[in-house]
Each structure stands twice: as structure tokens, then as C-alpha cells.
Scaffold this active site. Structure first.
Site, PDB file in Angstrom:
ATOM      1  N   ASP A  17       0.007  -3.536  -2.718  1.00 24.80           N
ATOM      2  CA  ASP A  17       1.167  -3.353  -3.608  1.00 24.80           C
ATOM      3  C   ASP A  17       0.928  -3.655  -5.094  1.00 24.80           C
ATOM      4  O   ASP A  17       1.768  -4.307  -5.735  1.00 24.80           O
ATOM      5  CB  ASP A  17       2.349  -4.191  -3.101  1.00 24.80           C
ATOM      6  N   ASP A  60       4.435  -0.208  -1.494  1.00 29.79           N
ATOM      7  CA  ASP A  60       5.819  -0.430  -1.075  1.00 29.79           C
ATOM      8  C   ASP A  60       6.602   0.812  -1.523  1.00 29.79           C
ATOM      9  O   ASP A  60       6.495   1.218  -2.690  1.00 29.79           O
ATOM     10  CB  ASP A  60       6.323  -1.688  -1.818  1.00 29.79           C
ATOM     11  N   HIS A  62      10.300   2.464  -1.035  1.00 29.71           N
ATOM     12  CA  HIS A  62      11.647   2.342  -0.463  1.00 29.71           C
ATOM     13  C   HIS A  62      12.565   3.497  -0.844  1.00 29.71           C
ATOM     14  O   HIS A  62      12.480   4.009  -1.956  1.00 29.71           O
ATOM     15  CB  HIS A  62      12.309   1.049  -0.959  1.00 29.71           C
ATOM     16  N   HIS A  68      16.917  -3.732   2.625  1.00 27.35           N
ATOM     17  CA  HIS A  68      15.870  -4.562   1.994  1.00 27.35           C
ATOM     18  C   HIS A  68      16.357  -5.036   0.617  1.00 27.35           C
ATOM     19  O   HIS A  68      15.904  -6.049   0.113  1.00 27.35           O
ATOM     20  CB  HIS A  68      14.641  -3.667   1.868  1.00 27.35           C
ATOM     21  N   HIS A  79      13.445  -2.383  -6.164  1.00 21.94           N
ATOM     22  CA  HIS A  79      12.046  -2.223  -6.596  1.00 21.94           C
ATOM     23  C   HIS A  79      11.391  -1.119  -5.775  1.00 21.94           C
ATOM     24  O   HIS A  79      11.790  -0.846  -4.647  1.00 21.94           O
ATOM     25  CB  HIS A  79      11.272  -3.538  -6.389  1.00 21.94           C
ATOM     26  N   LYS A 102       4.544   2.077   2.815  1.00 24.43           N
ATOM     27  CA  LYS A 102       5.276   1.324   3.837  1.00 24.43           C
ATOM     28  C   LYS A 102       6.714   1.104   3.398  1.00 24.43           C
ATOM     29  O   LYS A 102       6.976   0.967   2.207  1.00 24.43           O
ATOM     30  CB  LYS A 102       4.572  -0.004   4.132  1.00 24.43           C
ATOM     31  N   CYS A 150       3.946 -10.018   0.592  1.00 23.41           N
ATOM     32  CA  CYS A 150       3.222  -8.942   1.293  1.00 23.41           C
ATOM     33  C   CYS A 150       1.754  -9.256   1.536  1.00 23.41           C
ATOM     34  O   CYS A 150       1.204  -8.840   2.557  1.00 23.41           O
ATOM     35  CB  CYS A 150       3.406  -7.624   0.549  1.00 23.41           C
TER      36      CYS A 150
HETATM   37  C1  VGL Z   1       7.120  -7.352  -1.752  1.00 20.08           C
HETATM   38  C2  VGL Z   1       9.182  -8.314  -1.848  1.00 20.08           C
HETATM   39  C3  VGL Z   1       9.762  -7.158  -1.399  1.00 20.08           C
HETATM   40  C4  VGL Z   1       5.638  -7.493  -1.963  1.00 20.08           C
HETATM   41  C5  VGL Z   1       7.675  -6.185  -1.300  1.00 20.08           C
HETATM   42  O1  VGL Z   1       4.941  -6.478  -2.145  1.00 20.08           O
HETATM   43  O2  VGL Z   1       5.137  -8.644  -1.942  1.00 20.08           O
HETATM   44  N1  VGL Z   1       7.867  -8.410  -2.014  1.00 20.08           N
HETATM   45  N2  VGL Z   1       9.000  -6.091  -1.126  1.00 20.08           N
HETATM   46 ZN    ZN Z   2       9.828  -4.131  -0.922  1.00 16.86          ZN
END
Ligand code: VGL
Ligand code: ZN
Length: 197
Positions: A17, A60, A62, A68, A79, A102, A150
Site C-alpha cells: 500500500d 488498497d 475501495h 470500511h 482513502h 484488495k 496492513c
Molecule cells: C490501511 C487503514 C485502512 C493500510 C488500509 O494500508 O494500512 N490502513 N486501510
Molecule cells: Zn483501506
């Protein structure tokens, strides 16, 4: 361990990420110091590739609305909404491998290995374990963002699937929702048999 010795054909580098929303100070869920790890991550990418190791990136990814997100009943500010600037991998990151998205179906995609339905809690595997097994990978090195979310989830799952797992401290940063989260994450990783280097 010097970079060059960390990798071989049975060791994969998993870059978690490294996206604008986490790594750019104007990102939607900026991780303090996130931009400062990119050069270190690029060094690992180069070392891994030079040793013939597989490199894989998670992203990531979404939908606009997902449990989430805080606004939809979850815990995180918006995000990494698919096809937006925030979801793009950081422009300074060297991409030399496969990219695995993901969370695309609205799940919590914390780990690169599994996604979780935020309402039912049901977990489902991603393609990552299969990708690694197909290449005979026995060991993973995990870097990227965020250390306490993550990266932690990915490394714990990697270890749980039987892979020798290392997290490089200087190639990750934590989001630290609560003070001390990042240090607790490293301790939890070590407790689970992950090497924190
Ligand atoms: C993440 C919070 C929400 C990460 C992803 O990549 O660490 N943290 N979604
Ligand atoms: Zn996320």
C-alpha cells in the site's frame, strides 16, 4: 543483513500500500513519514530483482461507499477510492512486479492475503498465497504502509500460512491511531514469529 543477501529465488518482497493517500502529506489517510520510506523501498525492490526474487505490490482499492469508511459506519476516513489519485501507487515508487488490489468488493482489505467482510466478519483469500506458492516462495519480506495496520496484517497472515516472514522497520511507518500502536505492532509480530529487522 545487507540488502543483497536478503533475497533469492525463494524469497519474495511484498510492498504494501505505498499509495498517495498513505504516503503523500495531502493524502486522505496520511501516515506520518510515509513519503520518507519510498527510497528505502526502492532499494529493496532493486535488491530483490537483482537476486531473481519475485516482487509484488498491494493496493488498497475501495469503492466510494464501504463500511470500511467512517462515513458509512466504519472506522477510517475516506482513502484509496478506486480510480482516484489517492489510490494510485506513489509516483516515486519503482514498480517492478505484479500489483494486487484488495478491498475492491467493499471488504476490509487489511492483509494482502485475506479480505474480510466488515459486517459479517467472513474472510476470503486473495490471490497472493497462490501467486507465491506457484513460484515456490518460502520466505517473504514485507515493507510499506501502514506498519500497524496492513503491513502487520499481511506479515501475520504470511507467517500463519507457513512462510518465513521478515518486516523491515526502516521501510515501514505506522499510522498510530492510538499512541504506541506501531511499537505494539512490532511486538505482536515478533510474538507471532515474524522477524522484525
Ligand atoms: C490501511 C487503514 C485502512 C493500510 C488500509 O494500508 O494500512 N490502513 N486501510
Ligand atoms: Zn483501506
Amino acid at each position: 543483513m545487507p540488502d543483497a543477501e536478503r533475497y533469492n529465488e525463494r524469497t519474495a518482497l511484498v510492498v504494501v500500500d505505498v499509495q498517495n493517500d498513505f504516503a503523500d502529506p495531502s493524502g486522505g489517510l496520511y501516515v506520518q513519514g510515509g513519503e520518507t520510506i519510498i527510497e528505502r523501498v526502492n532499494e529493496e525492490v532493486a535488491a530483490a530483482r537483482a537476486a531473481g526474487a519475485f516482487v509484488v505490490y498491494t493496493q488498497d482499492w475501495h469503492p466510494e461507499s464501504t463500511p470500511h469508511f467512517q462515513k458509512d459506519g466504519g472506522v477510517w476516513p475516506v482513502h484509496c477510492v478506486m480510480d482516484t489519485w489517492g489510490a494510485e501507487l506513489h509516483p516515486d515508487l519503482h514498480i517492478q512486479g505484479d500489483v494486487l488490489r484488495k478491498g475492491t468488493g467493499g471488504e476490509d482489505g487489511y492483509s494482502g492475503f485475506t479480505v474480510r467482510d466488515p459486517e459479517s466478519g467472513a474472510e476470503a483469500p486473495t490471490a497472493l498465497e497462490r501467486m507465491l506458492r506457484e513460484r515456490g516462495v518460502e520466505r517473504i519480506v514485507v515493507v510499506g504502509l501502514a506498519a500497524d495496520v496492513c503491513v502487520k496484517a499481511t506479515a501475520l497472515d504470511g507467517r500463519a500460512t507457513g512462510l518465513a516472514t521478515t518486516v523491515l522497520r526502516d521501510a515501514t511507518r505506522g499510522v498510530g491511531v492510538e499512541p504506541g500502536d506501531t511499537e505494539r505492532a512490532f511486538a505482536a509480530l515478533e510474538g507471532a514469529g515474524v522477524t522484525v529487522e
